[in-house]
Scaffold this active site. Structure first.
Site: not given
Ligand code: DHB
Length: 398
Positions: A79, A208, A300, A304, A392
């Site tokens: 990605h 997001y 989450p 990271k 990121y």
């Molecule tokens: C996923 C989880 C995340 O916390 C994130 O920032 C991006 C993707 C996932 O589980 O696909």
């Protein structure tokens, strides 16, 4: 009557056989350093524990360049950006253009499967369903721990170095003496409701979304399976959420004047994921070293956790390797300080992404507007976009 334990002599005793423990075991074995991994759960349970799915390019390289497996390249999805959605509008970030980097979507449980298979292929000593009950002599040159296997047999591991890779509820971490440890933490007034659904992708990139109803993340697993999350109350019960209710909630959070609609399908997994920021300092005591969630937890948002665990493992692996090749503990002594630099950068990034994108129930209206101002600042400036993109996709490993 107490039965004498069976003794296992090794160089490095690793407590915890998730991705961090197995990656360290793999790297050490490749350099001829003997190690044993002891894991409380069974293989199936870890394989079915759904976690985040984003790997920094450096984490991918750690898998491919060390001969773990090429599946991340064939099954993983590269990605080159994300979509930040707020006020009902999409703001795409192009990581290739901004910082010349990409990430790979490859589920953490697949990383575990690949590492476990590589350790088995290479003859690694991995004990599943084996519970560590005692850790001893950490301040000596022969630290030890005891564990009981699935048959009730007691073992005692004698090592030069012990590694705690046993996750956020780490037993190893609790063995550090009070007065020689400091914990830093933040609790959040929300959690994530996560689903897996049999549906096509709703959009090419991950979304997001900040919305008046709260945060939502539209992620993916494959062409036919998608992963999505929405911010919820920490005490939310999955039973209270029918498929229709979940889709309504998710759809509201990504809705906008552009008429964007999620592609829906049957939901086959629902979980509420707890949320906190945590750091233990230092990440070592005597001859024991903590890696990954055992030493620190991030919320989450931004994915990271595993990336940070792999970064710890890389620093610790190099320190252990140097300890055996030079007989000097200098790098081992520096492990905690060096690893903590990246840990705090990731803590800041995860906290920042979380606070910018989430809306606590009964949030102060000023704070809600402020977060939108921050999103506007980031997305309207190339420097702002680059700051997010660099964090990121991952800062260079130490
Ligand atoms: C996923 C989880 C995340 O916390 C994130 O920032 C991006 C993707 C996932 O589980 O696909």
């Amino acid at each position: 009557m107490s039965v004498a334990p069976r003794i296992i002599k090794t160089q490095v005793g690793i407590i915890g056989g998730g991705p961090a423990g197995l990656m360290l075991s793999h790297l050490l074995a490749k350099n001829g350093i003997e190690n044993v991994v002891v894991e409380k759960r069974d293989h199936e349970t870890i394989r079915n524990t759904h976690r985040a799915g984003i790997l920094e390019a450096q984490a991918v390289t750690m898998l491919t360049d060390t001969g773990v497996d090429g599946r991340v390249l064939t099954d993983g999805d590269e990605h080159a950006g994300i979509d930040l959605r707020f006020n009902g509008e999409s703001h795409p970030l192009d990581f290739r253009d901004l910082v010349d980097a990409t990430v790979t979507l490859y589920a953490q449980n697949e990383v575990f499967v690949d590492l476990a298979a590589a350790r088995q292929r290479d003859g690694g000593d991995i004990r599943y369903e084996a519970e560590v009950t005692e850790i001893m002599d950490l301040e000596t040159e022969t630290p030890k721990f005891r564990f009981t296997d699935a048959d009730g047999q007691l073992y005692e591991v004698h090592a030069d170095i012990i590694v705690g890779a046993d996750g956020s509820r780490s037993f190893a971490r609790r063995q550090m003496p009070e007065g020689k440890r400091n914990d830093f933490k933040v609790e959040y007034p929300f959690a994530w409701f996560g689903i897996l659904t049999e549906a096509p992708k709703s959009a090419p990139e991950l979304i997001y979304a900040n919305s008046p109803q709260g945060f939502a993340l539209i992620s993916q697993r494959s062409e036919t399976v998608q992963r999505m999350y929405f911010q919820c109350d920490p005490n939310e019960k999955v039973e209270n959420w029918s498929e229709d209710r979940i889709w309504d909630e998710l759809q509201q959070r990504v809705a906008g004047p552009d008429g964007f609609e999620l592609k829906t399908g049957p939901i086959f997994d629902k979980t509420v994921l707890g949320f906190r920021s945590f750091v233990r300092e230092p990440l070592s005591h005597g001859r024991m070293f903590l890696v990954g969630d055992a030493g620190h937890t991030v919320p989450p948002t931004g994915a990271k956790g595993l990336n940070l665990a792999f970064a710890d493992v890389k620093v610790l692996f190099e320190a252990i390797d140097s300890f055996y090749s030079t007989k000097s503990p200098t790098l081992l002594d520096g492990y905690s300080d060096l690893a903590l630099k990246r840990v705090w950068k990731a803590q800041n990034f995860s906290y920042w992404m979380t606070s910018m994108l989430h809306t606590p129930v009964n949030a102060d209206p000023f704070m809600t507007r402020r977060a939108l101002g921050e999103l506007e600042t980031v997305t309207s400036s190339r420097y702002g976009q680059q700051y997010l993109a660099e964090s990121y996709t991952g800062w260079p490993h130490a």
